[in-house]
Design a protein around this motif. Sequence first.
Motif, PDB file in Angstrom:
ATOM      1  N   LYS A 108       7.297   0.478   2.384  1.00  5.84           N
ATOM      2  CA  LYS A 108       6.242  -1.084   1.817  1.00  5.84           C
ATOM      3  C   LYS A 108       6.536  -2.219   2.263  1.00  5.84           C
ATOM      4  O   LYS A 108       6.524  -2.765   2.159  1.00  5.84           O
ATOM      5  CB  LYS A 108       6.386  -1.269   0.336  1.00  5.84           C
ATOM      6  N   SER A 109       8.358  -2.432   2.608  1.00  2.69           N
ATOM      7  CA  SER A 109       8.733  -3.985   3.068  1.00  2.69           C
ATOM      8  C   SER A 109       9.191  -3.327   4.915  1.00  2.69           C
ATOM      9  O   SER A 109       9.085  -4.270   5.224  1.00  2.69           O
ATOM     10  CB  SER A 109      10.158  -3.998   2.622  1.00  2.69           C
ATOM     11  N   ASN A 111       7.314  -3.895   8.581  1.00  5.98           N
ATOM     12  CA  ASN A 111       6.174  -3.658   9.238  1.00  5.98           C
ATOM     13  C   ASN A 111       6.319  -3.466  10.734  1.00  5.98           C
ATOM     14  O   ASN A 111       4.972  -2.993  11.334  1.00  5.98           O
ATOM     15  CB  ASN A 111       5.823  -5.659   9.395  1.00  5.98           C
ATOM     16  N   SER A 112       7.478  -3.059  11.221  1.00  5.58           N
ATOM     17  CA  SER A 112       7.256  -2.478  12.169  1.00  5.58           C
ATOM     18  C   SER A 112       8.648  -1.755  12.504  1.00  5.58           C
ATOM     19  O   SER A 112       9.315  -2.168  12.048  1.00  5.58           O
ATOM     20  CB  SER A 112       7.599  -3.953  13.679  1.00  5.58           C
ATOM     21  N   LYS A 133      -0.046   3.293   4.836  1.00  4.70           N
ATOM     22  CA  LYS A 133       0.867   1.973   5.502  1.00  4.70           C
ATOM     23  C   LYS A 133      -0.130   1.872   6.899  1.00  4.70           C
ATOM     24  O   LYS A 133      -0.050   1.774   7.842  1.00  4.70           O
ATOM     25  CB  LYS A 133       2.251   2.769   5.647  1.00  4.70           C
ATOM     26  N   ASP A 135      -0.692  -1.509   8.236  1.00  5.74           N
ATOM     27  CA  ASP A 135      -0.297  -2.545   9.256  1.00  5.74           C
ATOM     28  C   ASP A 135       0.909  -1.738   9.681  1.00  5.74           C
ATOM     29  O   ASP A 135       1.520  -3.456  10.108  1.00  5.74           O
ATOM     30  CB  ASP A 135       0.319  -3.303   7.717  1.00  5.74           C
ATOM     31  N   ILE A 136       1.595  -0.427  10.029  1.00  3.50           N
ATOM     32  CA  ILE A 136       2.893  -0.719  10.042  1.00  3.50           C
ATOM     33  C   ILE A 136       1.872  -0.430  11.416  1.00  3.50           C
ATOM     34  O   ILE A 136       1.257   0.629  12.552  1.00  3.50           O
ATOM     35  CB  ILE A 136       3.646   0.352   9.920  1.00  3.50           C
ATOM     36  N   GLN A 137       3.536  -0.976  12.962  1.00  2.00           N
ATOM     37  CA  GLN A 137       3.630  -0.748  14.554  1.00  2.00           C
ATOM     38  C   GLN A 137       4.700  -0.082  14.479  1.00  2.00           C
ATOM     39  O   GLN A 137       5.859  -0.427  13.985  1.00  2.00           O
ATOM     40  CB  GLN A 137       3.302  -2.073  14.659  1.00  2.00           C
ATOM     41  N   GLY A 167      -0.694   4.415  10.094  1.00  2.00           N
ATOM     42  CA  GLY A 167      -0.173   3.215  10.943  1.00  2.00           C
ATOM     43  C   GLY A 167      -0.795   3.173  12.275  1.00  2.00           C
ATOM     44  O   GLY A 167      -0.991   4.072  13.326  1.00  2.00           O
ATOM     45  N   ASP A 204      11.905  -4.698  12.990  1.00  2.00           N
ATOM     46  CA  ASP A 204      12.558  -5.375  12.014  1.00  2.00           C
ATOM     47  C   ASP A 204      13.438  -4.589  11.454  1.00  2.00           C
ATOM     48  O   ASP A 204      14.363  -4.044  10.441  1.00  2.00           O
ATOM     49  CB  ASP A 204      12.143  -5.693  10.536  1.00  2.00           C
TER      50      ASP A 204
END
Length: 316
Positions: A108-109, A111-112, A133, A135-137, A167, A204
């Motif tokens: 959840k935390s 992003n990439s 999820k 919005d994940i790349q 994603g 990240d």
Amino acid sequence: MVNWEEQRQLVKIATLYHYEDWTQEQIAKKFGISRPIVSKLLHRAKDQGMVEVYIKNENVHTVNLERKLEEHFHLREAVVVPSPAPNLERVTNAVGRAGAHYLSKKIKSINSLGISWGNTLAELVKEFPYVIKDDIQVVPLEGGMGRKRADIHANQLAYELAKKMNGTCSYLYAPAIVETKELKDRLMQMSDINDVIEEGKQVDTALISLGTPYQHSTLQSVGYLQEQDVEQLKEAGVVGEIGFRFYDRNGTPIHHSLEKEYIGVALEDIKKIDEVIGIVAGSHKVESVLAALKEGYVNVLVIDDQTASKLISEIE
């Protein structure tokens, strides 16, 4: 019925609270949960019969190994997995499953997410649950390598993992190794390739495996290394590799002639990623893992208990 992952968390929290004198607030911060939940988990450990005057559970062995690894190598977290049998395939599956569980808790935390290649990471992707999820790349950290075992290449693993989360993923349409600097320079001028490598540097979180070119080597099994190559690497002082990038017993990168020209995120850039999760199965990798930990390539380690025990014996 409490499953293995839940048992491990209960034992770890109970160990910190009862043996290490951590406060519930400190434990809550470490695990990213609220203090009331910590209190409930401590009560649950007692209800399950894990805690009496002492901690009573088979996971106390692995939790003790986790604490030693975290303290000595300043890791954010270590996850030590009980070895199901002296069988590398089953150990690889167990470690991959534990890595999938760890990632699913953190997703959840994130992003990439960058991902390397290899059998253990392929097991992680296979065991990862379907979650939303979108919005994940997901980004491959290096190019492909030959035509063998395309199912464990970074591009394929990035695609499979992104698909499970609904994603998006990037594709690095280049080989991991090219013969000449001139060819590398031409490829790097292509925005489709250069942009993905830059994306990989900026993720990240990264998932990597730690390997050795000597025993049970995937690099040998896919035909990248021949016997004469292995001897050259030994002479050069190579003890391990991360996605075709070799390093010595201190974790210092060795830019050997066998690497030719590498296309992917360099070891120096991997160290700059906020959270790097190393997934390791097999005690034949002890020297490789020890060197990588010394140099700080990973700050989260998922590893089987036999390999963890050998690591501890090396540092004590």
